[in-house]
Design an enzyme around this catalytic site. Structure first.
Site, PDB file in Angstrom:
ATOM      1  CG  HIS A 112      -5.058  -6.061  -0.596  1.00 26.07           C
ATOM      2  ND1 HIS A 112      -6.267  -6.157   0.041  1.00 26.07           N
ATOM      3  CD2 HIS A 112      -5.161  -6.826  -1.717  1.00 26.07           C
ATOM      4  CE1 HIS A 112      -7.075  -6.928  -0.682  1.00 26.07           C
ATOM      5  NE2 HIS A 112      -6.431  -7.343  -1.748  1.00 26.07           N
TER       6      HIS A 112
ATOM      7  CD  GLU B   6      -8.901  -8.511  -4.037  1.00 29.03           C
ATOM      8  OE1 GLU B   6      -7.765  -8.945  -3.749  1.00 29.03           O
ATOM      9  OE2 GLU B   6      -9.767  -8.271  -3.183  1.00 29.03           O
TER      10      GLU B   6
ATOM     11  CE  LYS C 266      -3.884  -2.299   2.333  1.00 27.64           C
ATOM     12  NZ  LYS C 266      -4.861  -2.223   3.474  1.00 27.64           N
TER      13      LYS C 266
ATOM     14  CE1 TYR D 236      -9.381  -2.906   0.520  1.00 27.36           C
ATOM     15  CE2 TYR D 236      -8.536  -0.863  -0.386  1.00 27.36           C
ATOM     16  CZ  TYR D 236      -8.332  -2.037   0.329  1.00 27.36           C
ATOM     17  OH  TYR D 236      -7.087  -2.327   0.840  1.00 27.36           O
TER      18      TYR D 236
ATOM     19  CG  ASN E 236      -3.636  -2.419   6.925  1.00 28.08           C
ATOM     20  OD1 ASN E 236      -3.453  -2.107   5.744  1.00 28.08           O
ATOM     21  ND2 ASN E 236      -4.760  -2.970   7.345  1.00 28.08           N
TER      22      ASN E 236
END
Ligand code: RTP
Ligand code: MG
Length: 142
Positions: free
Chosen positions: A120, A131, A14, A54, A117
């Site tokens: 992913h 995805e 990310k 998402y 975080n």
């Protein structure tokens, strides 16, 4: 093991991970584990792609913030292949909230907040296929 399934999954570093210079460290963990990198690119995610990626969280209060964050800087999109790679990569990442992530996992070692975080990973075979299709053209997967 006889029961192990060869799988492909979608992994991402990310924007916080890229910005903090963790790309090489995370790729090293993936390769030490033994997953094959079958697709790899650094990119800024178009807003539409992020909203689709998402989509399951559309109604959640943090959705706008999540899309702003994930489109806010370059990410590294990664297609991984290996035995049980979907659950295995999730285990390497650790729990969504770094406070609950297992010691030694990526989120435990490199993150402090649930919003940023570091990585992913797809959460099921269906998510992985969806995805990978959002982020990679078939000819980009080797
Ligand atoms: P990811 O999809 O990013 O791999 O993370 P995940 O499966 O572990 O967690 P998920 O439930 O899919 O949530 C997606 C991302 O949304 C952010 N989030 N924020 N503020 C909050 O309570 C909250 N909850 C989730 C996190 O960045 C999470 O990774
Ligand atoms: Mg998720």
């Amino acid at each position: 093991m006889l029961n192990d399934r060869m799988e492909r999954t979608f992994a991402m570093i990310k924007p916080d991970g890229v910005r903090r210079g963790l790309t090489a460290e995370i790729l090293a963990r993936i390769q030490r584990k033994g997953y094959r990198v079958v697709g790899l690119k650094q990119m800024v995610i178009p807003r539409e792609t992020a909203e689709a990626h998402y989509g399951e969280h559309k109604e959640r209060p943090f959705f706008g913030e999540l899309v702003d964050f994930i489109t806010g800087g370059p990410v590294v999109a990664i297609a991984l292949e290996g035995e049980n790679a979907i659950a295995g990569w999730r285990a390497m990442m650790g729990a969504t909230n770094p406070a609950n992530a297992a010691p030694g996992s990526i989120r435990a070692d490199y993150a402090t907040t649930v919003g940023e975080n570091v990585t992913h990973g797809s959460d099921s075979p269906e998510s992985a296929e969806r995805e990978l299709g959002l982020f990679f053209k078939p000819e980009e997967l080797l």
